[in-house]
Design a protein around this motif. Structure first.
Motif, PDB file in Angstrom:
ATOM      1  N   ALA A  39       0.811  -1.216   0.000  1.00 46.57           N
ATOM      2  CA  ALA A  39       0.000   0.000   0.000  1.00 46.57           C
ATOM      3  C   ALA A  39       0.848   1.272   0.000  1.00 46.57           C
ATOM      4  O   ALA A  39       0.327   2.368   0.218  1.00 46.57           O
ATOM      5  N   ASP A  40       2.153   1.124  -0.244  1.00 46.48           N
ATOM      6  CA  ASP A  40       3.009   2.300  -0.402  1.00 46.48           C
ATOM      7  C   ASP A  40       2.913   2.718  -1.868  1.00 46.48           C
ATOM      8  O   ASP A  40       3.685   2.266  -2.724  1.00 46.48           O
ATOM      9  N   LEU A  41       1.947   3.566  -2.159  1.00 44.26           N
ATOM     10  CA  LEU A  41       1.533   3.805  -3.545  1.00 44.26           C
ATOM     11  C   LEU A  41       2.582   4.511  -4.403  1.00 44.26           C
ATOM     12  O   LEU A  41       2.581   4.370  -5.617  1.00 44.26           O
ATOM     13  N   THR A  42       3.470   5.271  -3.790  1.00 45.29           N
ATOM     14  CA  THR A  42       4.477   5.978  -4.587  1.00 45.29           C
ATOM     15  C   THR A  42       5.827   5.272  -4.603  1.00 45.29           C
ATOM     16  O   THR A  42       6.663   5.553  -5.464  1.00 45.29           O
ATOM     17  N   LEU A  59      -2.682  -3.134  -7.137  1.00 46.15           N
ATOM     18  CA  LEU A  59      -3.537  -2.358  -6.233  1.00 46.15           C
ATOM     19  C   LEU A  59      -3.890  -1.007  -6.854  1.00 46.15           C
ATOM     20  O   LEU A  59      -4.998  -0.498  -6.669  1.00 46.15           O
ATOM     21  N   HIS A  60      -2.969  -0.448  -7.607  1.00 43.63           N
ATOM     22  CA  HIS A  60      -3.224   0.844  -8.247  1.00 43.63           C
ATOM     23  C   HIS A  60      -4.411   0.763  -9.206  1.00 43.63           C
ATOM     24  O   HIS A  60      -5.223   1.693  -9.279  1.00 43.63           O
ATOM     25  N   ASP A  61      -4.511  -0.357  -9.953  1.00 44.91           N
ATOM     26  CA  ASP A  61      -5.648  -0.534 -10.862  1.00 44.91           C
ATOM     27  C   ASP A  61      -6.961  -0.594 -10.086  1.00 44.91           C
ATOM     28  O   ASP A  61      -7.980  -0.046 -10.522  1.00 44.91           O
ATOM     29  N   VAL A  62      -6.918  -1.243  -8.934  1.00 45.88           N
ATOM     30  CA  VAL A  62      -8.109  -1.352  -8.081  1.00 45.88           C
ATOM     31  C   VAL A  62      -8.519   0.031  -7.578  1.00 45.88           C
ATOM     32  O   VAL A  62      -9.698   0.412  -7.629  1.00 45.88           O
ATOM     33  N   LEU A  63      -7.538   0.796  -7.116  1.00 50.62           N
ATOM     34  CA  LEU A  63      -7.827   2.125  -6.556  1.00 50.62           C
ATOM     35  C   LEU A  63      -8.224   3.126  -7.633  1.00 50.62           C
ATOM     36  O   LEU A  63      -8.822   4.161  -7.340  1.00 50.62           O
ATOM     37  N   ALA A  64      -7.898   2.821  -8.887  1.00 52.55           N
ATOM     38  CA  ALA A  64      -8.329   3.673 -10.009  1.00 52.55           C
ATOM     39  C   ALA A  64      -9.714   3.284 -10.503  1.00 52.55           C
ATOM     40  O   ALA A  64     -10.276   3.941 -11.388  1.00 52.55           O
ATOM     41  N   GLY A  65     -10.263   2.197  -9.937  1.00 56.85           N
ATOM     42  CA  GLY A  65     -11.586   1.737 -10.346  1.00 56.85           C
ATOM     43  C   GLY A  65     -11.567   0.874 -11.592  1.00 56.85           C
ATOM     44  O   GLY A  65     -12.616   0.609 -12.190  1.00 56.85           O
ATOM     45  N   ALA A  87       1.921  -0.929  -8.375  1.00 58.18           N
ATOM     46  CA  ALA A  87       2.560  -0.585  -9.653  1.00 58.18           C
ATOM     47  C   ALA A  87       3.778   0.296  -9.380  1.00 58.18           C
ATOM     48  O   ALA A  87       3.864   0.962  -8.342  1.00 58.18           O
ATOM     49  N   VAL A  88       4.706   0.302 -10.328  1.00 59.44           N
ATOM     50  CA  VAL A  88       5.921   1.084 -10.122  1.00 59.44           C
ATOM     51  C   VAL A  88       6.019   2.282 -11.065  1.00 59.44           C
ATOM     52  O   VAL A  88       6.956   3.064 -10.970  1.00 59.44           O
ATOM     53  N   ASP A  89       5.042   2.422 -11.976  1.00 61.58           N
ATOM     54  CA  ASP A  89       5.116   3.543 -12.909  1.00 61.58           C
ATOM     55  C   ASP A  89       4.249   4.710 -12.428  1.00 61.58           C
ATOM     56  O   ASP A  89       3.228   4.519 -11.773  1.00 61.58           O
ATOM     57  N   TRP A  90       4.673   5.917 -12.772  1.00 64.69           N
ATOM     58  CA  TRP A  90       4.035   7.127 -12.269  1.00 64.69           C
ATOM     59  C   TRP A  90       2.611   7.300 -12.801  1.00 64.69           C
ATOM     60  O   TRP A  90       1.750   7.865 -12.123  1.00 64.69           O
ATOM     61  N   VAL A  93       0.354   5.644 -10.446  1.00 62.21           N
ATOM     62  CA  VAL A  93       0.323   6.387  -9.176  1.00 62.21           C
ATOM     63  C   VAL A  93      -0.652   7.559  -9.271  1.00 62.21           C
ATOM     64  O   VAL A  93      -1.440   7.811  -8.345  1.00 62.21           O
ATOM     65  N   LEU A  94      -0.634   8.266 -10.373  1.00 63.56           N
ATOM     66  CA  LEU A  94      -1.502   9.432 -10.546  1.00 63.56           C
ATOM     67  C   LEU A  94      -2.983   9.053 -10.584  1.00 63.56           C
ATOM     68  O   LEU A  94      -3.837   9.809 -10.128  1.00 63.56           O
ATOM     69  N   LYS A  95      -3.291   7.867 -11.095  1.00 57.37           N
ATOM     70  CA  LYS A  95      -4.688   7.446 -11.242  1.00 57.37           C
ATOM     71  C   LYS A  95      -5.265   6.842  -9.956  1.00 57.37           C
ATOM     72  O   LYS A  95      -6.475   6.848  -9.759  1.00 57.37           O
ATOM     73  N   ALA A  96      -4.409   6.313  -9.084  1.00 52.80           N
ATOM     74  CA  ALA A  96      -4.884   5.611  -7.890  1.00 52.80           C
ATOM     75  C   ALA A  96      -5.410   6.594  -6.842  1.00 52.80           C
ATOM     76  O   ALA A  96      -4.787   7.619  -6.573  1.00 52.80           O
ATOM     77  N   ASP A  97      -6.549   6.271  -6.257  1.00 48.10           N
ATOM     78  CA  ASP A  97      -7.162   7.113  -5.223  1.00 48.10           C
ATOM     79  C   ASP A  97      -6.950   6.447  -3.858  1.00 48.10           C
ATOM     80  O   ASP A  97      -7.629   5.475  -3.518  1.00 48.10           O
ATOM     81  N   PRO A  98      -5.999   6.963  -3.055  1.00 47.16           N
ATOM     82  CA  PRO A  98      -5.693   6.323  -1.774  1.00 47.16           C
ATOM     83  C   PRO A  98      -6.860   6.328  -0.791  1.00 47.16           C
ATOM     84  O   PRO A  98      -6.895   5.518   0.139  1.00 47.16           O
TER      85      PRO A  98
END
Length: 245
Positions: A39-42, A59-65, A87-90, A93-98
């Protein structure tokens, strides 16, 4: 019923990810079904430590919906241990909603004995959302006064927020003559000292090999400390939550 445990710290680089990976695998060896969540998104590194670096859904895809959480759960090569990678790409990261983290993670509780959440350091919004996805927390600190005091502040905030602070891990002890002794660290932290993980070259070797030390060198001093932590967590996890509840 499973346990939701956040792994948190006041500063980056204390060894949260190393602790999450080794604790997960040690408990898996004890027969528990374990899910580790990056859960360390960045600064998502848990998947690299646990040997999954080509995940299609994160997890980033999940948090982006864009995906369901169960699409992002992967079996690892370690017995009884599963992983939700980041995910490791920026762009991700920008799309994920923590802010969605608690609602995504909490429903997984009944399916595992332990769910460990590898959280960002500090008290920023993404860190707080990750930490508040748990019900209990393990703090990780190094034996330096600035690190200990910052981690103590995180513990105070999480206690006030209703999490059960199980205690803290004093990681990388013995690398400097100026290290704060365990007894002094416990006095400052005002929560139980769960284990002292010594400075151990085998831990660094294991990290470079991409294999947690409890698997890479199970007889090393570092691995022994993580096995001890696993035994302690299996004994106390849930007890404080019940008392507080």
């Amino acid at each position: 019923m499973g346990r939701l445990i956040s792994i948190a710290s006041g500063k980056g680089g204390t060894g949260k990810t190393t602790t999450t990976a080794n604790l997960s695998i040690a408990l898996g060896k004890m027969g528990y079904k374990v899910l580790a969540i990056d859960a360390d998104l960045t600064m998502a590194n848990l998947s690299l430590v646990m040997g999954i670096d080509d995940a299609d859904v994160t997890l980033h895809d999940v948090l982006a919906g864009d995906a369901h959480i169960r699409e992002a759960i992967y079996a690892t090569s370690y017995e009884n241990v599963f992983l939700v990678p980041g995910a490791v790409d920026w762009e991700h990261v920008l799309k994920a909603d923590p802010r969605r983290l608690p609602s995504v993670i909490k429903p997984l509780k009944p399916e595992y004995d332990f769910v460990f959440i590898d959280c960002p350091a500090g008290l920023q919004m993404d860190a707080m959302n990750a930490m508040m996805s748990g019900e209990e927390v393990i703090l990780v600190t190094n034996p330096e006064i600035s690190c200990i005091t910052d981690t103590m502040k995180v513990g105070i905030v999480l206690k006030k927020a209703g999490l059960a602070v199980l205690g803290f891990v004093l990681n990388r002890y013995g690398r400097s003559e100026n290290d704060i002794p365990p007894e002094a660290a416990e006095e400052v932290m005002e929560v139980p000292l769960l284990v002292v993980v010594p400075e151990d070259p085998k831990v660094r070797e294991a990290t470079l090999e991409g294999v947690p030390v409890v698997e890479y060198a199970p007889d090393s001093e570092g691995a022994k400390a993580f096995f001890k932590l696993a035994e302690e967590i299996s004994r106390i996890a849930g007890l404080k939550a019940k008392v507080i509840g």
